[in-house]
Scaffold this motif. Structure first.
Motif, PDB file in Angstrom:
ATOM      1  N   ALA A 197       0.833  -1.205   0.000  1.00  0.00           N
ATOM      2  CA  ALA A 197       0.000   0.000   0.000  1.00  0.00           C
ATOM      3  C   ALA A 197       0.867   1.254   0.000  1.00  0.00           C
ATOM      4  O   ALA A 197       0.619   2.195  -0.764  1.00  0.00           O
ATOM      5  CB  ALA A 197      -0.922  -0.006   1.219  1.00  0.00           C
ATOM      6  N   VAL A 198       1.901   1.267   0.839  1.00  0.00           N
ATOM      7  CA  VAL A 198       2.791   2.433   0.909  1.00  0.00           C
ATOM      8  C   VAL A 198       3.507   2.631  -0.422  1.00  0.00           C
ATOM      9  O   VAL A 198       3.624   3.756  -0.919  1.00  0.00           O
ATOM     10  CB  VAL A 198       3.815   2.256   2.046  1.00  0.00           C
ATOM     11  CG1 VAL A 198       4.887   3.336   1.983  1.00  0.00           C
ATOM     12  CG2 VAL A 198       3.112   2.290   3.402  1.00  0.00           C
ATOM     13  N   HIS A 199       3.978   1.539  -1.010  1.00  0.00           N
ATOM     14  CA  HIS A 199       4.658   1.608  -2.304  1.00  0.00           C
ATOM     15  C   HIS A 199       3.735   2.211  -3.361  1.00  0.00           C
ATOM     16  O   HIS A 199       4.142   3.076  -4.152  1.00  0.00           O
ATOM     17  CB  HIS A 199       5.084   0.205  -2.719  1.00  0.00           C
ATOM     18  CG  HIS A 199       5.674   0.117  -4.094  1.00  0.00           C
ATOM     19  ND1 HIS A 199       6.975   0.453  -4.369  1.00  0.00           N
ATOM     20  CD2 HIS A 199       5.128  -0.262  -5.272  1.00  0.00           C
ATOM     21  CE1 HIS A 199       7.213   0.287  -5.655  1.00  0.00           C
ATOM     22  NE2 HIS A 199       6.101  -0.152  -6.219  1.00  0.00           N
ATOM     23  N   PRO A 203     -14.255   4.682  -5.427  1.00  0.00           N
ATOM     24  CA  PRO A 203     -13.742   6.058  -5.370  1.00  0.00           C
ATOM     25  C   PRO A 203     -14.745   7.081  -5.904  1.00  0.00           C
ATOM     26  O   PRO A 203     -14.774   8.217  -5.430  1.00  0.00           O
ATOM     27  CB  PRO A 203     -12.489   5.999  -6.254  1.00  0.00           C
ATOM     28  CG  PRO A 203     -12.063   4.574  -6.207  1.00  0.00           C
ATOM     29  CD  PRO A 203     -13.339   3.796  -6.165  1.00  0.00           C
ATOM     30  N   ALA A 204     -15.560   6.697  -6.885  1.00  0.00           N
ATOM     31  CA  ALA A 204     -16.565   7.618  -7.415  1.00  0.00           C
ATOM     32  C   ALA A 204     -17.582   7.986  -6.333  1.00  0.00           C
ATOM     33  O   ALA A 204     -17.927   9.168  -6.156  1.00  0.00           O
ATOM     34  CB  ALA A 204     -17.271   6.990  -8.618  1.00  0.00           C
ATOM     35  N   LEU A 235      -6.752   1.960  -3.630  1.00  0.00           N
ATOM     36  CA  LEU A 235      -6.074   2.885  -2.719  1.00  0.00           C
ATOM     37  C   LEU A 235      -5.518   4.091  -3.473  1.00  0.00           C
ATOM     38  O   LEU A 235      -5.631   5.231  -3.015  1.00  0.00           O
ATOM     39  CB  LEU A 235      -4.931   2.157  -2.003  1.00  0.00           C
ATOM     40  CG  LEU A 235      -5.296   1.249  -0.839  1.00  0.00           C
ATOM     41  CD1 LEU A 235      -4.053   0.519  -0.344  1.00  0.00           C
ATOM     42  CD2 LEU A 235      -5.926   2.045   0.300  1.00  0.00           C
ATOM     43  N   ALA A 236      -4.905   3.828  -4.623  1.00  0.00           N
ATOM     44  CA  ALA A 236      -4.316   4.910  -5.413  1.00  0.00           C
ATOM     45  C   ALA A 236      -5.390   5.878  -5.894  1.00  0.00           C
ATOM     46  O   ALA A 236      -5.210   7.100  -5.859  1.00  0.00           O
ATOM     47  CB  ALA A 236      -3.547   4.329  -6.594  1.00  0.00           C
ATOM     48  N   ILE A 272      -8.341  11.166  -5.280  1.00  0.00           N
ATOM     49  CA  ILE A 272      -9.575  11.867  -4.913  1.00  0.00           C
ATOM     50  C   ILE A 272      -9.347  12.735  -3.677  1.00  0.00           C
ATOM     51  O   ILE A 272      -9.796  13.890  -3.610  1.00  0.00           O
ATOM     52  CB  ILE A 272     -10.714  10.860  -4.643  1.00  0.00           C
ATOM     53  CG1 ILE A 272     -11.130  10.139  -5.937  1.00  0.00           C
ATOM     54  CG2 ILE A 272     -11.912  11.555  -4.000  1.00  0.00           C
ATOM     55  CD1 ILE A 272     -11.706  11.040  -6.995  1.00  0.00           C
ATOM     56  N   ASP A 273      -8.630  12.200  -2.697  1.00  0.00           N
ATOM     57  CA  ASP A 273      -8.344  12.969  -1.481  1.00  0.00           C
ATOM     58  C   ASP A 273      -7.529  14.220  -1.804  1.00  0.00           C
ATOM     59  O   ASP A 273      -7.787  15.302  -1.256  1.00  0.00           O
ATOM     60  CB  ASP A 273      -7.575  12.110  -0.474  1.00  0.00           C
ATOM     61  CG  ASP A 273      -8.472  11.134   0.266  1.00  0.00           C
ATOM     62  OD1 ASP A 273      -9.707  11.277   0.190  1.00  0.00           O
ATOM     63  OD2 ASP A 273      -7.942  10.220   0.926  1.00  0.00           O
ATOM     64  N   MET A 274      -6.532  14.082  -2.682  1.00  0.00           N
ATOM     65  CA  MET A 274      -5.710  15.229  -3.048  1.00  0.00           C
ATOM     66  C   MET A 274      -6.542  16.274  -3.788  1.00  0.00           C
ATOM     67  O   MET A 274      -6.376  17.484  -3.577  1.00  0.00           O
ATOM     68  CB  MET A 274      -4.505  14.778  -3.874  1.00  0.00           C
ATOM     69  CG  MET A 274      -3.434  14.089  -3.044  1.00  0.00           C
ATOM     70  SD  MET A 274      -1.931  13.706  -3.967  1.00  0.00           S
ATOM     71  CE  MET A 274      -2.421  12.188  -4.787  1.00  0.00           C
ATOM     72  N   LEU A 275      -7.431  15.821  -4.656  1.00  0.00           N
ATOM     73  CA  LEU A 275      -8.333  16.734  -5.359  1.00  0.00           C
ATOM     74  C   LEU A 275      -9.210  17.488  -4.363  1.00  0.00           C
ATOM     75  O   LEU A 275      -9.339  18.715  -4.423  1.00  0.00           O
ATOM     76  CB  LEU A 275      -9.218  15.948  -6.329  1.00  0.00           C
ATOM     77  CG  LEU A 275      -8.849  15.885  -7.797  1.00  0.00           C
ATOM     78  CD1 LEU A 275      -9.869  15.041  -8.544  1.00  0.00           C
ATOM     79  CD2 LEU A 275      -8.735  17.268  -8.416  1.00  0.00           C
ATOM     80  N   PHE A 276      -9.816  16.737  -3.460  1.00  0.00           N
ATOM     81  CA  PHE A 276     -10.728  17.328  -2.488  1.00  0.00           C
ATOM     82  C   PHE A 276     -10.011  18.332  -1.588  1.00  0.00           C
ATOM     83  O   PHE A 276     -10.490  19.458  -1.382  1.00  0.00           O
ATOM     84  CB  PHE A 276     -11.376  16.234  -1.637  1.00  0.00           C
ATOM     85  CG  PHE A 276     -12.212  16.767  -0.507  1.00  0.00           C
ATOM     86  CD1 PHE A 276     -13.461  17.311  -0.746  1.00  0.00           C
ATOM     87  CD2 PHE A 276     -11.732  16.746   0.799  1.00  0.00           C
ATOM     88  CE1 PHE A 276     -14.230  17.820   0.291  1.00  0.00           C
ATOM     89  CE2 PHE A 276     -12.494  17.251   1.840  1.00  0.00           C
ATOM     90  CZ  PHE A 276     -13.741  17.787   1.592  1.00  0.00           C
TER      91      PHE A 276
END
Length: 291
Positions: free
Chosen positions: A106-108, A146-147, A247-248, A253-257
């Motif tokens: 996940a981290v990778h 994610p949507a 996850l990616a 989406i989190d960065m967009l938000f």
């Protein structure tokens, strides 16, 4: 901020789409990454039996600023572990081993996604969403998660949003979009038929289209106005569904938000407070009824 790693992933994922001369350079880079960081453009052209001009064209194909940018990224790659080995789940594997394996992967995936995400494209996506009258998210299967997550997030800050995972419903929504709307198509492969059709319909009606796909040239990214890329890291063979790809996508989406929320900080706080108070009031009423 300039990216300082991810060069080898760029070269590997783009190799098959490159012309023959650039493929020869890509092959040399992948086989001898440690040698590249001390070479000049001319030297790399000579050792790969091509030319300095071909090296320059390769950097352009990779959407990099130049050879120095490529060397910087490769040097960063050499400074950390790039590949995670033995990702597959084994029969009766200890829980402790699985915890570490899943976490490492996940981290990778998240780090690689940040390396591949073009900040200029993200900025364009943020600006489009800030100006949009409506935002429509579309994904099928695991990409539908994610949507739905995106819709929930943006509704909380008063951005009218829809999320659909069905082609017919998505097509109905696309029939009514306009130039004031933004449509976000989510597909790890970048070739999901339903998502491609939705993006085509959105473009026909003038909406701004944003794709979230794995890195590389794909049918969906090619027809999108704005391309956001995630790690192309392959899933383990043993899988109950997409894990790293999901996850990616959620990370993007989190960065967009967060970027949109930061751009509209004061109003975002107001809307988040209002939604939190509404939920707390509902929870309070539910608790009183149970008593």
């Amino acid at each position: 901020m300039a990216q300082t790693s991810g060069g080898l992933v760029l070269v590997k994922e783009m190799r098959e789409t490159l012309p023959p001369s650039e493929q020869k350079i890509a092959d040399y880079i992948l086989e001898n990454p440690q040698d590249i960081v001390s070479m000049t453009v001319t030297e790399l052209g000579e050792v790969s039996q091509t030319s300095g001009a071909a090296v320059t064209r390769l950097c352009k194909s990779l959407r990099l600023k130049g050879f120095q940018d490529l060397k910087l990224r490769i040097n960063g790659d050499l400074g950390r572990k790039l590949e995670i080995t033995n990702r597959d789940i084994q029969p009766n594997e200890p829980v402790e081993a699985l915890m570490q394996k899943v976490t490492d992967h996940a981290v990778h995936t998240l780090l690689e996604t940040v390396e591949l995400l073009d900040s200029e494209q993200l900025e364009r996506a943020v600006e489009a969403i800030v100006q949009a009258k409506n935002i429509h998210f579309f994904g099928v299967g695991a990409s539908g998660i994610p949507a739905l997550d995106a819709q929930q997030k943006f509704l909380r800050i008063h951005k009218p949003s829809t999320a659909s995972t069905d082609l017919h419903m998505g097509a109905t929504i696309m029939a009514n979009v306009s130039e004031e709307d933004v449509v976000v198509g989510i597909s790890f492969s970048g070739a999901t038929f339903e998502v491609e059709k939705i993006m085509e319909l959105a473009s026909l009606n003038g909406a701004t289209t944003i794709s979230i796909t794995k890195y590389g040239q794909t049918p969906i990214s090619e027809i999108s106005d704005i391309q956001l890329y995630t790690s192309p890291t392959r899933e383990a063979n043993f899988r109950s569904g997409a894990t790293s790809s999901r996850l990616a996508q959620l990370h993007v989406i989190d960065m967009l938000f967060m970027s949109v929320a930061s751009r509209q900080f004061d109003t975002t706080i107001t809307y988040l407070d209002a939604t939190r108070e509404a939920i707390e009031e509902i929870q309070s009423q539910t608790f009183r009824r149970k008593k």
